[in-house]
Design a protein around this motif. Structure first.
Motif, PDB file in Angstrom:
ATOM      1  N   UNK A   4       0.851  -1.183   0.000  1.00 58.92           N
ATOM      2  CA  UNK A   4       0.000   0.000   0.000  1.00 58.92           C
ATOM      3  C   UNK A   4       0.888   1.235   0.000  1.00 58.92           C
ATOM      4  N   UNK A   5       0.272   2.381  -0.184  1.00 60.58           N
ATOM      5  CA  UNK A   5       1.036   3.635  -0.213  1.00 60.58           C
ATOM      6  C   UNK A   5       1.769   3.861   1.105  1.00 60.58           C
ATOM      7  N   UNK A   6       1.207   3.406   2.216  1.00 63.09           N
ATOM      8  CA  UNK A   6       1.872   3.629   3.509  1.00 63.09           C
ATOM      9  C   UNK A   6       3.081   2.713   3.705  1.00 63.09           C
ATOM     10  N   UNK A   7       3.252   1.702   2.841  1.00 61.24           N
ATOM     11  CA  UNK A   7       4.407   0.810   2.918  1.00 61.24           C
ATOM     12  C   UNK A   7       5.594   1.334   2.117  1.00 61.24           C
ATOM     13  N   UNK A   8       5.379   2.413   1.358  1.00 57.18           N
ATOM     14  CA  UNK A   8       6.442   3.001   0.541  1.00 57.18           C
ATOM     15  C   UNK A   8       6.871   4.290   1.221  1.00 57.18           C
ATOM     16  N   UNK A   9       8.133   4.306   1.661  1.00 57.54           N
ATOM     17  CA  UNK A   9       8.627   5.374   2.528  1.00 57.54           C
ATOM     18  C   UNK A   9       9.845   6.051   1.877  1.00 57.54           C
ATOM     19  N   UNK A  10       9.818   7.383   1.755  1.00 58.26           N
ATOM     20  CA  UNK A  10      11.027   8.079   1.282  1.00 58.26           C
ATOM     21  C   UNK A  10      12.169   7.910   2.292  1.00 58.26           C
ATOM     22  N   UNK A  11      13.381   7.879   1.814  1.00 53.92           N
ATOM     23  CA  UNK A  11      14.549   7.684   2.662  1.00 53.92           C
ATOM     24  C   UNK A  11      14.610   8.708   3.794  1.00 53.92           C
ATOM     25  N   UNK A  12      14.312   9.945   3.511  1.00 57.32           N
ATOM     26  CA  UNK A  12      14.370  10.984   4.554  1.00 57.32           C
ATOM     27  C   UNK A  12      13.376  10.674   5.680  1.00 57.32           C
ATOM     28  N   UNK A  13      12.200  10.199   5.323  1.00 59.91           N
ATOM     29  CA  UNK A  13      11.214   9.833   6.341  1.00 59.91           C
ATOM     30  C   UNK A  13      11.647   8.572   7.090  1.00 59.91           C
ATOM     31  N   UNK A  14      12.261   7.622   6.383  1.00 65.13           N
ATOM     32  CA  UNK A  14      12.740   6.391   7.028  1.00 65.13           C
ATOM     33  C   UNK A  14      13.806   6.718   8.066  1.00 65.13           C
ATOM     34  N   UNK A  15      14.701   7.640   7.734  1.00 62.25           N
ATOM     35  CA  UNK A  15      15.736   8.060   8.696  1.00 62.25           C
ATOM     36  C   UNK A  15      15.102   8.657   9.952  1.00 62.25           C
ATOM     37  N   UNK A  16      14.115   9.489   9.754  1.00 64.59           N
ATOM     38  CA  UNK A  16      13.494  10.186  10.877  1.00 64.59           C
ATOM     39  C   UNK A  16      12.640   9.263  11.743  1.00 64.59           C
ATOM     40  N   UNK A  17      12.097   8.193  11.146  1.00 63.73           N
ATOM     41  CA  UNK A  17      11.148   7.333  11.859  1.00 63.73           C
ATOM     42  C   UNK A  17      11.600   5.881  11.915  1.00 63.73           C
ATOM     43  N   UNK A  18      12.897   5.649  11.933  1.00 64.90           N
ATOM     44  CA  UNK A  18      13.406   4.282  11.857  1.00 64.90           C
ATOM     45  C   UNK A  18      12.882   3.393  12.984  1.00 64.90           C
TER      46      UNK A  18
END
Length: 107
Positions: A4-18
């Motif tokens: 789903x769209x919520x399973x696709x995460x930009x790298x910047x967001x992944x860093x912030x919410x790891x």
């Protein structure tokens, strides 16, 4: 598996919410991490990664067994000339299966 769209995460967001993403993955979801709008990595559980490696190792073993069976059938049918190619392929694949110390990779 469908994402789903919520399973696709930009790298910047992944860093912030790891930490939060790790908890979601431990709960059974997978995440696709994108960089510049293109997928570049996946975040999956260690259990799924280990299962993948076990399946891949089993597939490699099936390929090796199939090569050995084909070589033996050709040897039985036509003698060594036709089987040599299959045995050479089998030897090459078995050599690729060895670990860095030269010993067969076993689990």
């Amino acid at each position: 598996m469908a994402y789903t769209a919520k399973d696709i995460i930009p790298l910047s967001q992944a860093r912030a919410n790891l930490s939060e993403l790790v908890e979601e993955v431990r709960g059974g979801t997978e995440k696709i991490i994108t960089k510049n709008g293109e997928s570049c990595a996946a975040l999956i559980s260690t259990e799924k990664l280990e299962a993948f490696y076990r399946m891949e190792k089993a597939r490699i073993h099936l390929v090796l067994l199939n090569d050995a069976l084909t070589a033996l059938k050709n040897l039985d049918r036509n003698g060594t000339e036709d089987a040599d190619e299959y045995f050479a392929r089998l030897r090459a694949r078995l050599g690729a299966e060895r670990s860095d110390d030269g010993e067969p990779d076993r689990e």
